[in-house]
Structures are given as structure tokens and as C-alpha cells.
Design an enzyme around this catalytic site. Structure first.
Site, PDB file in Angstrom:
ATOM      1  N   LYS A   1     -10.398  -5.243  53.065  1.00  0.00           N
ATOM      2  CA  LYS A   1      -9.695  -6.518  53.281  1.00  0.00           C
ATOM      3  C   LYS A   1     -10.115  -7.516  52.207  1.00  0.00           C
ATOM      4  O   LYS A   1     -11.303  -7.582  51.838  1.00  0.00           O
ATOM      5  CB  LYS A   1     -10.057  -7.035  54.678  1.00  0.00           C
TER       6      LYS A   1
ATOM      7  N   SER B   1      -5.181 -10.651  61.533  1.00  0.00           N
ATOM      8  CA  SER B   1      -4.984 -10.895  60.132  1.00  0.00           C
ATOM      9  C   SER B   1      -5.256  -9.706  59.222  1.00  0.00           C
ATOM     10  O   SER B   1      -4.881  -9.721  58.056  1.00  0.00           O
ATOM     11  CB  SER B   1      -5.871 -12.059  59.694  1.00  0.00           C
TER      12      SER B   1
ATOM     13  N   SER C   1      -8.612  -9.937  64.884  1.00  0.00           N
ATOM     14  CA  SER C   1      -7.946  -9.525  63.644  1.00  0.00           C
ATOM     15  C   SER C   1      -8.112  -8.084  63.236  1.00  0.00           C
ATOM     16  O   SER C   1      -7.411  -7.614  62.345  1.00  0.00           O
ATOM     17  CB  SER C   1      -8.412 -10.408  62.488  1.00  0.00           C
TER      18      SER C   1
HETATM   19  N1  GLN Z   1      -5.247 -14.335  65.124  1.00  0.00           N
HETATM   20  C1  GLN Z   1      -6.442 -15.088  65.367  1.00  0.00           C
HETATM   21  C2  GLN Z   1      -6.394 -16.387  64.623  1.00  0.00           C
HETATM   22  O1  GLN Z   1      -5.418 -16.631  63.986  1.00  0.00           O
HETATM   23  C3  GLN Z   1      -7.641 -14.274  64.997  1.00  0.00           C
HETATM   24  C4  GLN Z   1      -7.927 -14.235  63.560  1.00  0.00           C
HETATM   25  C5  GLN Z   1      -9.061 -13.375  63.187  1.00  0.00           C
HETATM   26  O2  GLN Z   1      -9.582 -12.638  64.025  1.00  0.00           O
HETATM   27  N2  GLN Z   1      -9.476 -13.477  61.943  1.00  0.00           N
HETATM   28  O3  GLN Z   1      -7.304 -17.156  64.680  1.00  0.00           O
END
Ligand code: GLN
Length: 487
Positions: A80, A155, A179
Site C-alpha cells: 500500500k 482504503s 481498511s
Molecule cells: N473507512 C474508514 C475511514 O474512512 C477506515 C479507514 C482506514 O481504516 N484507514 O476512516
């Protein structure tokens, strides 16, 4: 080179040491496949071809010399793009970091380099890991390999799509509120959110430091265990790291040991709003596990209903302070950010204004607000108190059970564009993953694999196992038994 399809860490290693293919052949085959298929998927932001080729040649040389190779040697991986690899781009999905090259290796990368893993490239994500669909990337969309009209989740959408489309054998993602697990669920792969403090966060571009963890994304639970073992453990560069590693217990739990684990099913995670298909898939999973004589117990986690609200106070507070360092003077491609402006404040306005997307700005503004004097007690401090209640719920539940089973997300992968303009509906897709982050617990997303199809369109659905602190062995053990049963 044999087909890349379904190649796991385990089968890769077996093929490599049996000389069915060389590490170089494998790496080349992966790049060929990426160049062909990533046009329609968009998993990668940048490729690391030259280095990867060189490193895989070294693996072949070591093998020819008769050196003992570990399970990750030569394994083509995707990383990532918020995890630093020295001298490679690290954009975190933000235009503001376009052209920036990392000056050191993240703790996990140092460990993987020792294992001689091969890094194929850096993968797409929502800007600074903020989002649930990868649509917030400053660069491009990533599509769900199971249906190009749908999001891969986020994400870590790029890492997950890469693994799901055989563009990497395994990947690393980061999980602050879901994410790793939510996109793994959407794309039918395995994603492990590790216990807070078990894996170094050094060199992870911080989103919310009390919640962030790096973890594996793989095709099987067994692979997740192998990769987790390699990246876990001490790192002096991360003061929140617990400082110890894990052993063979991650892959060695047998059926009898798994039978001694009691599984809790919390009512609150099966409440209204859960898509019918998800409900059915989860029930089938529970029935399958019961057929192995695994015991289940209904439990309650009463403060779950506050988790999303708590998260959307604490997380933006930490985001607003972590992102202050990106002033577009440091870490910037802009050679002379002072050009055309007369003071520092204007530099911030101009370049942060251009470089950051709407969601990033929204969270910085929210976070600054909840931390401002006058509101701090009412929002931030109160959220911290409720966070303790959520954690206490888990502590109590873990007095009665060893593992908690829930859905990963209330729905299957949604359509591209469906939720971008409605942040609240986007936030809701993490409602079932966020509590584990607030409590710092390990949790894994595993694809439901029933013998009969569980849905009309066969979009993947994941189930989640949450374990006690540092008891990844329990959720990985149970997951591996489930996986064997479904084979
Ligand atoms: N979707 C969640 C957010 O937007 C989690 C993001 C993540 O785990 N990096 O905060």
C-alpha cells in the site's frame, strides 16, 4: 511459468524450491500480467520493476547455492502506498505527495527485505487512507475484480484488488477503522487487522496513530499467518510496539484445540441495516462451524452503537494533528513552494488547498474543531471516555468467549459513485469493523465459502473473527480450520 491464478505464499514456495519456476520467471510473469490486467483494474500507483527483477535474481542465486530459503523468499508482493520503501514513491494517495521518494524503509519493509520478499509496486488507496471505496484517491479509481462497476472497498482497495486479481501473491495494507478487512470482504480475499502494538508502525504514513495498524492481505488464512509472523515483533523505531514476536502457534492449532474455543455472536452486529444476503451467508458460516462441533454463545456488546460516533471524533482529531506536517514545503515535489506567494500562511493555503482532496480537508476541519478549546471536553474527551466503555464491553465478553464472530460490512461491494457524495452512507460501511480498532483488538476478514452459492450474483461476502489482544493465533487457527473444511 505455471498460471499465476490461485498462487499462494505456500504454493509459491513449494514451486520455487522444487524448481518448477525461478524467482525471476515468476517476477517477470507477474509484471506481464499486471501490465495487461491493471489497465482495467487500477490496483497499482507505481511499479518497481527494475529492483524487483534484481532482487529476484538474488533469490535464484541463493537457491542455486543451496541456501535455505524462508517461506517469503521471492514472493511477489504489493505494498500500500502509505508504507515507505526507501527510494520509491510514497504518495499515500495524495497529489500533495506526488513525486516524493521515501528516505527510509518502514519497519515491516526492513523485516520483509530480510525475508527476501519481492516488492512489485505500490498500490492505490483513498487519500491518506481516508475512505471506504478507494474513490478518494488523488490519482485514479480502482475497480472490484469481481465486478468492474463496483468499488473494491477501501482504503486498501489497491492492495486487495491486486491480490484478488492475481497481480500479487500477497500484499500489505493498513487498517485504522476497517481498511484491510472491509475491502478484503468486498473482494473475496483474507485481510488481518493486527493487535495494536504487534506490528511496527514506523514508516507508515500516519492517519490516526492510536488506531492505525499494518496487516497482511492474502488469498488464504494460512498465508496471512505466515506473513503476519514475518512482520510482527519488536522495532525500536515504534515506541508503541509491544516488542515481542509470534511463533508456530499461528499455524499449528488443530481441530481439537479450535473446538476448545468458544465463539460469541453479538446481537448488536446483526441488527437492522444488514443486507439479506449478508445475513444468510453469515448464518451458513455459523452452521458450517457448528457442524465441526464448535460451540457458540450469544453475547452482547451494548456500547457498539456509539462506536461510529466515537471514531468520527477521535480519528479526525488525530488526522488533523498528523497531517499538519504536510505543509507542502517538506515532503513535496514543488521545488519552490514560496514562488508567487508572500508569506508562509499563503504557502499553506495555496499548496495544501491544491494538494488535498475534499475528504482530507473535511477531516482536518472536523478534527481541528473537536480539539479546539471550548469543544475539547464536549467532544474529544467525551469520545475518549466512551471509547473506554466500548473496550470494557469486549473485556467482559472475552470473560465468556474466546473469539467473536460478526459480519465484516453490512452490505456487499457497492457501485462506483453510489456513495461518494454522501459521506455518512460511506462511513456506515465501517460500522462493524471500527470497534476492533477502538479496542486495539486483532480481527480478520475471511471470505464466506459455502458449498452452495449464497447469493445470486456471487459477489464476495466476508465474515469477521475478533480475538483477544495478541491472540491472533485463535482467529487464525479457527480460520484455517474453516478453510480446510471448505476445500
Ligand atoms: N473507512 C474508514 C475511514 O474512512 C477506515 C479507514 C482506514 O481504516 N484507514 O476512516
Amino acid at each position: 511459468m505455471s498460471p499465476l491464478k490461485n498462487l499462494t505464499i505456500k504454493s509459491f514456495h513449494e514451486g520455487l524450491v522444487a524448481k518448477k519456476f525461478s524467482a525471476l520467471e515468476a517476477t517477470q510473469a507477474f509484471f506481464e500480467h499486471i501490465k495487461e490486467s491493471d489497465k482495467s483494474i487500477g490496483a497499482y500507483l507505481s511499479l518497481n520493476e527494475e529492483n524487483a527483477i534484481k532482487e529476484s535474481e538474488k533469490v535464484d542465486l541463493a537457491l542455486a547455492k543451496g541456501e535455505d530459503l524462508g517461506p517469503l523468499a521471492g514472493v511477489p508482493m504489493a505494498i500500500k502506498d502509505n508504507i515507505l520503501i526507501k527510494n520509491l514513491p510514497a504518495t499515500a494517495g495524495s497529489r500533495s505527495l506526488e513525486g516524493y521518494l521515501a528516505s527510509y524503509d518502514a519497519g515491516v519493509i526492513t523485516k520483509l527485505k530480510k525475508e527476501r520478499a519481492i516488492f512489485l509496486g505500490k498500490t492505490n488507496l483513498d487519500e491518506f487512507a481516508m475512505g471506504s471505496s478507494t474513490e478518494n484517491s488523488g490519482f485514479h479509481l480502482t475497480r472490484n475484480p469481481h465486478d468492474p462497476e463496483r468499488v473494491p472497498g477501501g482504503s486498501s482497495g489497491g492492495s486487495v484488488a491486486a491480490v484478488a486479481s492475481d497481480q500479487a501473491v500477497a500484499a500489505l495494507g493498513s487498517d485504522t477503522g476497517g481498511s484491510i478487512r472491509q475491502p478484503a470482504g468486498f473482494c473475496g480475499v483474507v485481510g488481518l487487522k493486527t493487535t495494536y502494538g504487534s506490528v511496527s508502525r514506523s514508516g507508515l504514513i500516519a492517519m490516526a496513530s492510536s488506531l492505525d495498524q499494518i496487516g497482511p492481505i492474502t488469498k488464504t488464512v494460512e498465508d496471512a499467518a505466515v506473513l503476519f509472523k514475518a512482520i510482527a515483533g519488536g522495532d525500536q523505531m515504534d515506541s508503541t510496539n509491544a516488542g515481542f514476536g509470534y511463533g508456530d502457534e499461528l499455524t499449528s492449532l488443530n481441530l481439537n484445540e479450535v473446538r476448545s474455543l468458544k465463539i460469541g455472536v453479538p446481537d448488536e452486529y446483526f441488527a437492522d441495516g444488514l443486507e439479506e444476503g449478508v445475513k444468510v451467508a453469515l448464518q451458513k458460516t455459523i452452521d458450517d462451524l457448528k457442524s465441526l462441533r464448535i460451540t457458540f454463545k450469544k453475547i452482547s456488546l451494548p456500547h457498539t452503537k456509539y462506536a461510529l460516533s466515537v471514531y468520527y471524533v477521535i480519528m479526525p482529531a488525530e488526522v488533523s494533528s498528523n497531517l499538519a506536517r504536510f505543509d507542502c514545503i517538506r515532503y513535496s515535489r514543488i521545488k519552490n513552494s514560496a514562488e508567487g506567494v508572500s508569506n508562509v500562511k499563503d504557502i499553506y493555503f495555496k499548496h495544501r488547498g491544491d494538494g488535498f482532496g475534499a475528504e482530507t480537508k473535511r477531516r482536518i476541519i472536523l478534527g481541528t474543531f473537536v480539539l479546539s478549546s471550548g469543544y475539547y471536553d464536549a467532544y474529544y474527551e467525551k469520545a475518549q471516555r466512551v471509547r473506554s466503555l466500548i473496550k470494557n464491553d469486549f473485556d467482559e465478553a472475552f470473560g465468556e468467549v474466546d473469539v467473536i464472530l460478526t459480519p465484516v460490512s453490512p452490505t456487499r461491494a457497492f457501485k462506483i459513485g453510489e456513495r461518494v457524495s454522501d459521506p455518512l452512507s460511506m462511513y456506515l460501511s465501517d460500522i462493524l469493523t471500527i470497534p476492533a480498532n477502538l479496542a486495539g483488538l486483532p480481527a480478520i476478514s475471511i471470505p464466506v465459502r459455502t458449498r452452495e452459492p449464497y447469493s445470486r450474483d456471487n459477489l464476495p461476502i466476508g465474515f469477521q473473527l475478533i480475538g483477544k489482544h495478541f491472540r491472533e493465533a485463535d482467529i487464525l487457527g479457527l480460520g484455517q480450520i474453516y478453510e480446510k473444511m471448505c476445500r
